[in-house]
Design an enzyme around this catalytic site. Structure first.
Site, PDB file in Angstrom:
ATOM      1  CD  GLN A 190      84.627  52.355  30.299  1.00 38.73           C
ATOM      2  OE1 GLN A 190      84.511  53.128  31.221  1.00 38.73           O
ATOM      3  NE2 GLN A 190      85.726  51.664  30.126  1.00 38.73           N
ATOM      4  CB  SER A 214      90.575  59.193  34.494  1.00 39.11           C
ATOM      5  OG  SER A 214      90.429  57.805  34.781  1.00 39.11           O
ATOM      6  CD  GLU A 215      88.305  53.707  30.932  1.00 37.46           C
ATOM      7  OE1 GLU A 215      88.746  53.694  29.768  1.00 37.46           O
ATOM      8  OE2 GLU A 215      88.117  52.676  31.589  1.00 37.46           O
ATOM      9  CG  ASN A 216      87.160  56.866  36.241  1.00 40.20           C
ATOM     10  OD1 ASN A 216      88.154  57.134  35.573  1.00 40.20           O
ATOM     11  ND2 ASN A 216      87.180  56.835  37.551  1.00 40.20           N
ATOM     12  N   GLY A 217      85.624  59.902  34.053  1.00 42.98           N
ATOM     13  CA  GLY A 217      85.072  61.217  34.283  1.00 42.98           C
ATOM     14  C   GLY A 217      85.941  62.198  35.031  1.00 42.98           C
TER      15      GLY A 217
END
Lengths: 222, 221
Positions: free
Chosen positions: B103, A48-51
């Site tokens: 992003q 997931s791109e948020n880590g």
């Protein structure tokens, strides 16, 4: 009679193409269904791109952690072996070619593999891009899941995208409710069709010239 | 003696000037330094450039800053989300400037600033509208766009625990932009759930070393 594939069937068909041991990012919307249908015989690590690596399914009601969310801001869980890391590392994984597979939704895909999935020609809404462009250029294999046409019947697979591009020449394969198509130097090559779909019927709802594989098959989701 | 601890969020943000560029951590509602942003709102600084992934939702934190006309310009990747009504209203009337950044490029531009780089080339966005006005070169056979570093006056971030040297550990996905933002600002202000004694954080597990941190404030959950 044409029997379009259900979203779950399309997801099952995509899942078949994801090898055991892959590191995979699933885009928001239809692509997230893939995680629900991957069989227990495969070990897939979701990013997931948020880590997050090793992201698991939604928690049981009442077990949500408001800070442990996915790219769609929905609560998720972490599987044993999973890890947390900061945003720049999350995007190093995406941009640096470390993810094996990215499964993305699309507004439009062109016969040269151009992807439009971040903006339409709708001017009333502010633009928003998130990680779409990073995923499209960075993953080793870019798979697109989409309906074959818009709700009002217009083709989404085109000779040229009319919406603003996310990235040029990046899409490897497209899975729709009507067909599975490869994108290569010869444009769209149809590998499989949904039950009852004839080449003429598929061409009629596609905005680019189609080639059909000599071994054209009917989609078997499982 | 080094002691970066301050008593209150108000004290931690007291000297942020009008016109400052402020990095604000968080992804959706995860990892947003809500109390620091509210202290900034109370403090009254205006004409801010805010760099953050989303543009706030509802009536709190960044949405409140926008509502109270404190934000002149926002640099972000995904301003449109459920409840981002204040951003959308200000955007429609032209009362806020938007710089939209992919992003990963947003994160990497801050990393470049923190690392002292002059910028970088990336394929991300090179064939999109977001490359307009920027240099594009073919490097290693791919079209790549030149992106500039994104330094800031202030970073407001949230971590889980800190010691008085400003060493930080985070909690789950709330880490997100924090470690990168901490490197990119002249003044890095951190809110944490808990202060711990020097030596209590496992040095193998410190995520942000204190050199990147100027002030820490404890905010009870």
């Amino acid at each position: 009679m044409i029997r379009p594939l259900s979203p779950a069937d399309v997801a099952r068909r995509v899942a078949r193409d994801i090898p055991d041991g892959s590191y995979v990012n699933l885009g928001i919307g239809l692509p997230t269904l893939v995680a629900d249908v991957v069989g227990p015989d495969k070990e897939i690590v979701y990013h997931s791109e948020n880590g997050i690596l090793g992201m698991g399914p939604a928690p049981a009601p009442g077990q949500e952690d408001p800070e442990l969310i996915n790219a769609g801001k929905q609560p998720v869980t972490l599987l044993p072996g999973g890890s947390f890391f900061h945003h720049t590392d999350a995007f190093v994984m995406m941009r640096g070619g470390h993810l094996d597979v990215s499964v993305l939704g699309a507004f439009q895909v062109s016969e040269t593999g151009d992807l439009a999935n971040w903006a339409t020609d709708e001017a009333a809404l502010p633009p928003a891009v998130g990680g779409a462009m990073d995923l499209a250029v960075g993953a080793r294999r870019v798979l697109v899941v989409t309906t074959h046409t818009t709700r009002d019947g217009r083709p989404k697979l085109l000779s040229r995208c009319s919406y603003p591009l996310t990235a040029a020449a990046v899409v490897d394969r497209v899975y729709t409710d009507l067909a599975v198509l490869d994108v290569g130097p010869e444009g769209f090559v149809v590998r499989e069709v949904a039950p009852g779909v004839t080449p003429d019927a598929l061409q009629a709802v596609t905005g680019a010239a189609l080639r059909f594989a000599p071994d054209l098959a009917v989609v078997h989701p499982d | 003696m080094i002691d970066k601890r301050v008593a209150t969020p108000a004290e931690a943000v007291a000297d942020i000037a009008d016109g400052a560029t402020v990095l604000v951590g968080g992804f959706g509602n995860s990892g947003v330094p809500v109390e620091l942003v509210h202290a900034l709102l109370e403090q009254g600084a205006r004409d801010l450039t805010v760099v953050t992934n989303n543009a706030g939702s509802g009536e709190t934190d960044i949405a409140a800053l926008i509502r109270e006309h404190r934000v002149r310009r926002i640099i972000c990747s995904y301003p449109r989300s459920a409840g981002s009504v204040w951003f959308e209203q200000f955007w429609r009337t032209g009362d806020i400037e938007l710089e939209l950044v992919p992003q990963g490029t947003l994160s990497e531009r801050m990393r470049a600033a923190g690392a002292g780089l002059g910028g970088f080339f990336t394929p991300t966005g090179a064939d999109s509208l977001l490359a307009e006005g920027k240099e594009v070169r073919v490097l290693d056979g791919r079209r790549q766009v030149f992106e500039r570093p994104l330094p800031a006056d202030v970073a407001l971030i949230k971590a889980d625990r800190a010691d008085r040297w400003g060493n930080l550990v985070y909690r789950t996905a709330a880490r997100n932009f924090g470690p990168t933002m901490a490197t990119a600002a002249a003044l890095t202000v951190v809110q944490v759930r808990q202060f711990v004694e020097l030596g209590e954080l496992d040095p193998e597990a410190v995520v942000t070393p204190g050199i990147f941190v100027d002030r820490v404030v404890e905010v009870a959950p």
